[in-house]
Design an enzyme around this catalytic site. Structure first.
Site, PDB file in Angstrom:
ATOM      1  N   GLU A  45       0.813  -1.218   0.000  1.00  0.00           N
ATOM      2  CA  GLU A  45       0.000   0.000   0.000  1.00  0.00           C
ATOM      3  C   GLU A  45       0.851   1.274   0.000  1.00  0.00           C
ATOM      4  OE1 GLU A  45      -4.236  -1.242   2.022  1.00  0.00           O
ATOM      5  OE2 GLU A  45      -2.703  -0.424   3.342  1.00  0.00           O
ATOM      6  N   GLU A  85      -7.088  -7.224  -0.223  1.00  0.00           N
ATOM      7  CA  GLU A  85      -7.545  -7.110   1.166  1.00  0.00           C
ATOM      8  C   GLU A  85      -9.016  -6.731   1.132  1.00  0.00           C
ATOM      9  OE1 GLU A  85      -5.402  -4.523   3.787  1.00  0.00           O
ATOM     10  OE2 GLU A  85      -3.437  -5.345   3.247  1.00  0.00           O
TER      11      GLU A  85
END
Length: 624
Positions: free
Chosen positions: A182, A259
């Site tokens: 991320e 996710e």
């Protein structure tokens, strides 16, 4: 038997043994709008679980729980600071044996996705980065800082030694490996991402696809052409919107939500978080109907045992010890209503001819009658040898990563009140003058000043600072602990910096906690102290220590660091795995930073995760 015949027999046995000991090699590839397992379309249904948050004795149970849920893959982070707590000292044994965890998954018919960082976030101390990196004050984290990148490379090579032979191309079960994590929420730096990619490859991860994950709002910022792109989002998200831009750029790649957030995590001083099972199942069904792969974050959260819980950013918001996450499998590994709803859904998406295995039995839960901790070691009476420092410095400067730290000096005489200013204490400080507590200062509230009364020459000033988790997100990873800048006395408009400090390190190690002069006391003073007690069992099982009699601190059971507690809630119990208990006598040591209401506790059969004992506004998480 003639020798040639004997040699031939030995050779045949050797070949047969070797072939039986190796799993048949498979292939996993990125195809046209689909992942291909052995050349056939394959939808990844991954369960994210974290090996440090599960006792090793329970690893296989949790893997079996994921398989019985309907998953075909385990997704996991590699936690750098867990494996290299001191620079150059690597540990992949016991609870840290990540290769053994992956092999257990393979034995149970599960593939594995590895996310080796170096940064992982995960509501974990410093996002997985080692604290000792901060000993270099000018370091640039998650950038192409030469020292940082060299340390990343050294660690990634160690990870490679553990895991590269477990790639599916070599007969193992690892099907994908992630590059960084991320990064779009941290910055824009494609050269850095490219170098991390190269380091991952050089470590030996060349037999499986490499991918990078981000949010749909920022994934383009650091996207590399030769990596698979995946998107992270949670329940209730519009699936079309999440993948719209990605499909415009790469219409032929398989889609994956790397996710899919099943719940959320809890902060000290904030409400307990939950998420709708209905929304979770709805989103999963929509993805499955469109052959979109996913990883359910978390399928089982577990526990951030010991000091490993992190803190959020931009507000300093330390996370609770429980990482229950409102996941389908709860903190102690038991099924929830959400589990059954997900299992019912996934039972409709099995390969032809397959059925879900039976759900494994839960580990028994026991109650433990109330017991006293009446052996007490007052912290100030049990200090280690001090280190001498002219100026205030952070905890890292004194070669300490976690725990508490005591700063002590003497003050000049004053006939008037003065203001003591601490810039700034990370994270929870108590100020004492000649042994009497004057104030408690919380970083959550932005507190940093204390009024000092008139005093005689040589009055002793003690500032005891407890470090909570380092921030694990964004620029907050630069999170030095202890007193990070200076301590001043302000009087008549002038500020004088205090110097000549004695500094006492108070680490979180059990060896340090047990090595104290414990004395029997029924009603000890409300001072920082270690408390010791025992209880006896005729059978073991999971339990939850009730901490409602205690203020703030850390617990060890039979030498295992169970975790932090704090009276403000919402978490009021600590999960104690039954595999860490024993028949007969069991020991509990509690370091309570402010003293207990009653020095006793008990083991409950159910956790208390939703009891906020302060008004929310009192602990509004401030921006740092």
């Amino acid at each position: 038997m003639k020798k040639p015949l004997l040699y031939l027999l030995i050779l045949l046995v050797t070949v047969f043994s070797t072939s039986c000991s190796q799993s048949p090699k498979e292939t996993f590839e990125i195809g046209n709008k689909a992942f291909l397992l052995n050349g056939k379309p394959f939808v990844v249904k991954a369960a994210e679980i974290h090996y440090p948050r599960i006792p090793k004795e329970y690893w296989e149970h949790r893997i079996k729980m994921c398989k019985a849920l309907g998953m075909n893959t385990i997704c996991l982070y590699v936690f750098w600071n867990f494996h290299e707590p001191e620079e150059g000292k690597y540990d992949f044994t016991g609870q840290k044996d990540i290769a053994a965890f992956c092999r257990l998954a393979q034995e149970n018919g599960m593939y594995v996705i590895v996310r080796p960082g170096p940064y992982v976030c995960a509501e974990w101390e410093m996002g997985g980065l080692p604290w000792w990196l901060l000993k270099k004050k000018d370091i640039k984290l998650r950038e192409q800082d030469p020292y940082y990148m060299e340390q990343v490379k050294l660690f990634m090579n160690e990870v490679g030694k553990q895991l590269t032979d477990l790639q599916i191309s070599k007969g193992g079960n690892i099907i994908m490996v992630q590059v960084e994590n991320e990064y779009g929420s941290f910055g824009i730096d494609k050269p850095y991402i490219a170098e991390i990619r190269d380091i991952v490859k050089q470590a030996g991860f060349t037999g499986v696809p490499l991918f990078q994950c981000d949010w749909n709002s920022n994934f383009e910022n650091n996207a590399l052409d030769d990596l698979l792109w995946t998107i992270n989002f949670g329940t209730g998200a519009n699936i079309d919107d999440q993948f719209k831009r990605l499909q415009e750029l790469r219409p032929d790649i398989p889609l994956m939500c790397s996710e899919f957030w099943s719940g959320w995590f809890d902060h000290w001083g904030a409400k307990h978080e939950t998420r709708s099972a209905e929304d979770l199942v709805k989103g999963m069904k929509e993805m499955l109907d469109r052959n979109i792969s996913f990883s359910l974050y978390m399928t089982h959260g577990g526990t951030s045992f010991g000091h490993w819980g992190g803190a959020n950013f931009p507000n300093f918001s330390p996370t609770c010890t429980s990482y229950d996450y409102d996941a389908p499998i709860n903190e102690s590994g038991k099924v929830t209503p959400k589990y059954f709803e997900v299992r019912n859904l996934l039972s409709n998406y099995l390969p032809e001819g397959e059925s879900l295995p039976e759900i494994p039995d839960s580990v028994p839960t026991i109650a433990i009658p109330s017991f006293k901790l009446d052996e007490v070691a007052i912290l100030f009476d049990n200090l280690p040898e001090p280190k001498i420092s002219e100026n205030i410095q952070s905890m890292e400067a004194f070669d300490q990563g976690w725990g508490s730290i005591l700063y002590r000096t003497t003050l000049p005489a004053s006939k008037e009140e003065q203001t003591l200013t601490i810039t700034e204490a990370h994270d929870w400080a108590q100020v004492f003058l000649d042994g009497k507590k004057l104030a408690t200062l919380s970083r959550l509230k932005g507190e940093g000043t204390v009024i000092l009364p008139p005093m005689k020459e040589g009055a002793q000033l003690d500032i005891l600072v407890e470090a909570m988790g380092r921030m694990n997100f964004g620029k907050g990873i630069y999170d030095w602990k202890g007193i990070t800048e200076k301590v001043e006395i302000q009087s008549d408009g002038a500020a004088t910096s205090l110097k000549n400090w004695k500094v006492y390190n108070i680490p979180v190690d059990y060896a340090f906690a047990k090595n104290k002069k414990f004395v029997k006391q029924d009603n000890p003073k409300k001072d920082p102290a270690y408390y010791r007690g025992t209880f006896t069992l005729d059978k073991t099982g999971d339990t939850f220590l009730n901490m409602t009699n205690w203020s703030k601190g850390m617990v060890w059971v039979n030498g295992y660091a169970i975790g932090r507690y704090w009276e403000i809630g919402p978490q009021q119990t600590l999960y104690v795995p039954g595999c860490w208990l024993k028949k007969g006598e069991n020991e509990v040591i509690i370091l309570d930073m402010a003293g207990s209401v009653q020095p006793q506790t008990e083991g409950l059969q159910q956790p208390i995760l939703d009891n906020l004992r302060v008004h929310g506004a009192a602990y509004a998480h401030r921006k740092v």
